[in-house]
Design a protein around this motif. Structure first.
Motif, PDB file in Angstrom:
ATOM      1  N   HIS A  69     -50.263  27.480  14.568  1.00 29.02           N
ATOM      2  CA  HIS A  69     -49.826  27.119  16.041  1.00 29.02           C
ATOM      3  C   HIS A  69     -50.805  28.079  17.103  1.00 29.02           C
ATOM      4  O   HIS A  69     -51.053  28.842  16.465  1.00 29.02           O
ATOM      5  CB  HIS A  69     -48.362  27.238  16.002  1.00 29.02           C
ATOM      6  CG  HIS A  69     -47.432  26.774  15.271  1.00 29.02           C
ATOM      7  ND1 HIS A  69     -47.205  25.252  15.566  1.00 29.02           N
ATOM      8  CD2 HIS A  69     -46.888  26.982  13.792  1.00 29.02           C
ATOM      9  CE1 HIS A  69     -46.451  24.721  14.389  1.00 29.02           C
ATOM     10  NE2 HIS A  69     -46.308  25.760  13.561  1.00 29.02           N
ATOM     11  N   THR A  71     -50.176  30.088  20.310  1.00 33.06           N
ATOM     12  CA  THR A  71     -49.078  30.896  20.949  1.00 33.06           C
ATOM     13  C   THR A  71     -48.459  30.271  22.192  1.00 33.06           C
ATOM     14  O   THR A  71     -47.366  30.414  22.621  1.00 33.06           O
ATOM     15  CB  THR A  71     -49.389  32.151  21.523  1.00 33.06           C
ATOM     16  OG1 THR A  71     -50.534  32.346  22.298  1.00 33.06           O
ATOM     17  CG2 THR A  71     -49.862  32.901  20.184  1.00 33.06           C
ATOM     18  N   SER A  72     -49.119  29.196  22.824  1.00 35.18           N
ATOM     19  CA  SER A  72     -48.451  28.506  23.943  1.00 35.18           C
ATOM     20  C   SER A  72     -48.007  27.312  23.371  1.00 35.18           C
ATOM     21  O   SER A  72     -47.323  26.216  24.128  1.00 35.18           O
ATOM     22  CB  SER A  72     -49.642  28.080  24.881  1.00 35.18           C
ATOM     23  OG  SER A  72     -50.612  27.468  24.437  1.00 35.18           O
ATOM     24  N   ASP A  73     -48.070  26.766  22.106  1.00 31.03           N
ATOM     25  CA  ASP A  73     -47.282  25.720  21.476  1.00 31.03           C
ATOM     26  C   ASP A  73     -45.808  25.704  21.519  1.00 31.03           C
ATOM     27  O   ASP A  73     -45.320  26.715  21.429  1.00 31.03           O
ATOM     28  CB  ASP A  73     -47.692  25.664  19.983  1.00 31.03           C
ATOM     29  CG  ASP A  73     -47.161  24.432  19.104  1.00 31.03           C
ATOM     30  OD1 ASP A  73     -46.266  23.823  19.658  1.00 31.03           O
ATOM     31  OD2 ASP A  73     -47.536  24.445  18.105  1.00 31.03           O
ATOM     32  N   ARG A  74     -45.229  24.468  22.021  1.00 35.12           N
ATOM     33  CA  ARG A  74     -43.657  24.523  22.343  1.00 35.12           C
ATOM     34  C   ARG A  74     -42.853  24.896  21.250  1.00 35.12           C
ATOM     35  O   ARG A  74     -41.977  25.357  21.178  1.00 35.12           O
ATOM     36  CB  ARG A  74     -43.325  22.987  22.788  1.00 35.12           C
ATOM     37  CG  ARG A  74     -43.616  22.701  24.226  1.00 35.12           C
ATOM     38  CD  ARG A  74     -42.414  23.530  24.924  1.00 35.12           C
ATOM     39  NE  ARG A  74     -41.333  22.550  25.728  1.00 35.12           N
ATOM     40  CZ  ARG A  74     -40.942  23.379  26.910  1.00 35.12           C
ATOM     41  NH1 ARG A  74     -41.125  24.396  26.869  1.00 35.12           N
ATOM     42  NH2 ARG A  74     -40.354  22.465  27.664  1.00 35.12           N
ATOM     43  N   THR A  75     -43.337  24.078  19.927  1.00 35.99           N
ATOM     44  CA  THR A  75     -42.757  24.936  18.630  1.00 35.99           C
ATOM     45  C   THR A  75     -42.605  25.955  18.313  1.00 35.99           C
ATOM     46  O   THR A  75     -41.657  26.656  17.923  1.00 35.99           O
ATOM     47  CB  THR A  75     -43.449  23.911  17.557  1.00 35.99           C
ATOM     48  OG1 THR A  75     -43.295  22.489  17.741  1.00 35.99           O
ATOM     49  CG2 THR A  75     -42.848  24.199  16.269  1.00 35.99           C
ATOM     50  N   GLU A  77     -42.797  28.635  20.572  1.00 37.34           N
ATOM     51  CA  GLU A  77     -42.083  29.313  21.584  1.00 37.34           C
ATOM     52  C   GLU A  77     -40.486  29.115  21.109  1.00 37.34           C
ATOM     53  O   GLU A  77     -39.727  30.246  20.988  1.00 37.34           O
ATOM     54  CB  GLU A  77     -42.030  28.540  22.782  1.00 37.34           C
ATOM     55  CG  GLU A  77     -43.516  28.809  23.639  1.00 37.34           C
ATOM     56  CD  GLU A  77     -43.367  28.171  24.822  1.00 37.34           C
ATOM     57  OE1 GLU A  77     -42.415  27.817  25.585  1.00 37.34           O
ATOM     58  OE2 GLU A  77     -44.345  27.726  25.405  1.00 37.34           O
ATOM     59  N   HIS A  78     -40.223  28.039  20.375  1.00 39.82           N
ATOM     60  CA  HIS A  78     -38.852  27.968  19.825  1.00 39.82           C
ATOM     61  C   HIS A  78     -38.597  28.896  18.451  1.00 39.82           C
ATOM     62  O   HIS A  78     -37.546  29.350  18.391  1.00 39.82           O
ATOM     63  CB  HIS A  78     -38.339  26.574  19.285  1.00 39.82           C
ATOM     64  CG  HIS A  78     -38.441  25.593  20.767  1.00 39.82           C
ATOM     65  ND1 HIS A  78     -37.452  25.756  21.508  1.00 39.82           N
ATOM     66  CD2 HIS A  78     -38.896  24.530  21.014  1.00 39.82           C
ATOM     67  CE1 HIS A  78     -37.553  24.980  22.522  1.00 39.82           C
ATOM     68  NE2 HIS A  78     -38.710  24.169  22.303  1.00 39.82           N
ATOM     69  N   THR A  80     -40.458  31.626  17.811  1.00 45.65           N
ATOM     70  CA  THR A  80     -40.504  32.947  18.278  1.00 45.65           C
ATOM     71  C   THR A  80     -39.291  33.293  18.926  1.00 45.65           C
ATOM     72  O   THR A  80     -38.583  34.465  18.702  1.00 45.65           O
ATOM     73  CB  THR A  80     -41.654  33.134  19.329  1.00 45.65           C
ATOM     74  OG1 THR A  80     -42.819  32.823  18.829  1.00 45.65           O
ATOM     75  CG2 THR A  80     -41.547  34.666  20.002  1.00 45.65           C
ATOM     76  N   ASP A  81     -38.504  32.406  19.556  1.00 46.92           N
ATOM     77  CA  ASP A  81     -37.462  32.703  20.255  1.00 46.92           C
ATOM     78  C   ASP A  81     -36.124  33.045  18.986  1.00 46.92           C
ATOM     79  O   ASP A  81     -35.383  34.065  18.995  1.00 46.92           O
ATOM     80  CB  ASP A  81     -36.664  31.806  21.230  1.00 46.92           C
ATOM     81  CG  ASP A  81     -37.390  31.565  22.331  1.00 46.92           C
ATOM     82  OD1 ASP A  81     -38.273  32.758  22.925  1.00 46.92           O
ATOM     83  OD2 ASP A  81     -37.666  30.695  23.098  1.00 46.92           O
ATOM     84  N   LYS A  84     -36.791  36.389  17.449  1.00 50.38           N
ATOM     85  CA  LYS A  84     -36.392  37.366  18.276  1.00 50.38           C
ATOM     86  C   LYS A  84     -34.887  37.546  18.329  1.00 50.38           C
ATOM     87  O   LYS A  84     -34.335  38.605  18.092  1.00 50.38           O
ATOM     88  CB  LYS A  84     -36.805  37.132  19.730  1.00 50.38           C
ATOM     89  CG  LYS A  84     -38.154  37.060  20.015  1.00 50.38           C
ATOM     90  CD  LYS A  84     -38.479  37.046  21.502  1.00 50.38           C
ATOM     91  CE  LYS A  84     -39.870  37.008  21.938  1.00 50.38           C
ATOM     92  NZ  LYS A  84     -40.157  36.628  23.275  1.00 50.38           N
ATOM     93  N   GLN A  96     -45.823  40.403  17.906  1.00 49.94           N
ATOM     94  CA  GLN A  96     -46.809  39.474  17.340  1.00 49.94           C
ATOM     95  C   GLN A  96     -48.098  40.297  17.326  1.00 49.94           C
ATOM     96  O   GLN A  96     -48.638  40.993  18.225  1.00 49.94           O
ATOM     97  CB  GLN A  96     -47.038  38.191  18.486  1.00 49.94           C
ATOM     98  CG  GLN A  96     -48.170  37.460  18.022  1.00 49.94           C
ATOM     99  CD  GLN A  96     -47.991  36.126  18.934  1.00 49.94           C
ATOM    100  OE1 GLN A  96     -47.046  35.783  19.504  1.00 49.94           O
ATOM    101  NE2 GLN A  96     -49.299  35.350  19.127  1.00 49.94           N
TER     102      GLN A  96
END
Length: 116
Positions: A69, A71-75, A77-78, A80-81, A84, A96
């Motif tokens: 992936h 790091t700007s990939d939408r998947t 982001e989800h 990573t959230d 977290k 990261q």
């Protein structure tokens, strides 16, 4: 000559007599199984997050490869959230490392932001 003398000093040549074999049983908890483990994971998609979350909830540290992936990939982001949130819930930490790894720790384990 003591063990530390053997490890620190000497003539520059070593023999097998100078090495001490460590028994892994000495490093296990009383239950006979290791305590915190370092687990390695690959994140290919959202489904891979479940095993990572379970490992962190169980008290393990996870190093996850995210090279599939950006790091700007939408998947991503989800993912990573979610990770977290897990780190917050258990009182652990998350960072990261470059563009290819995420490190998630269990309760009371922090990750230094400075390199050795």
């Amino acid at each position: 000559m003591g063990l530390m003398d053997k490890l620190m000093g000497g003539t520059g040549t070593r023999s097998t007599d100078e090495y001490v074999e460590l028994d892994l049983d000495d490093f296990h908890t009383e239950s006979g199984t290791p305590g915190t483990q370092v687990r390695i994971a690959n994140i290919g998609g959202q489904d891979d997050v479940i095993a990572i979350k379970d490992a962190v909830y169980d008290g393990d540290l996870v190093i996850a490869d995210i090279t599939r992936h950006t790091t700007s990939d939408r998947t991503m982001e989800h993912i990573t959230d979610e990770l977290k949130q897990v780190a917050r819930e258990v009182g652990g930490d998350i960072v990261q490392k470059d563009d290819d790894q995420i490190i998630i720790t269990p309760t009371d384990v922090t990750i230094s932001r400075t390199k050795l």
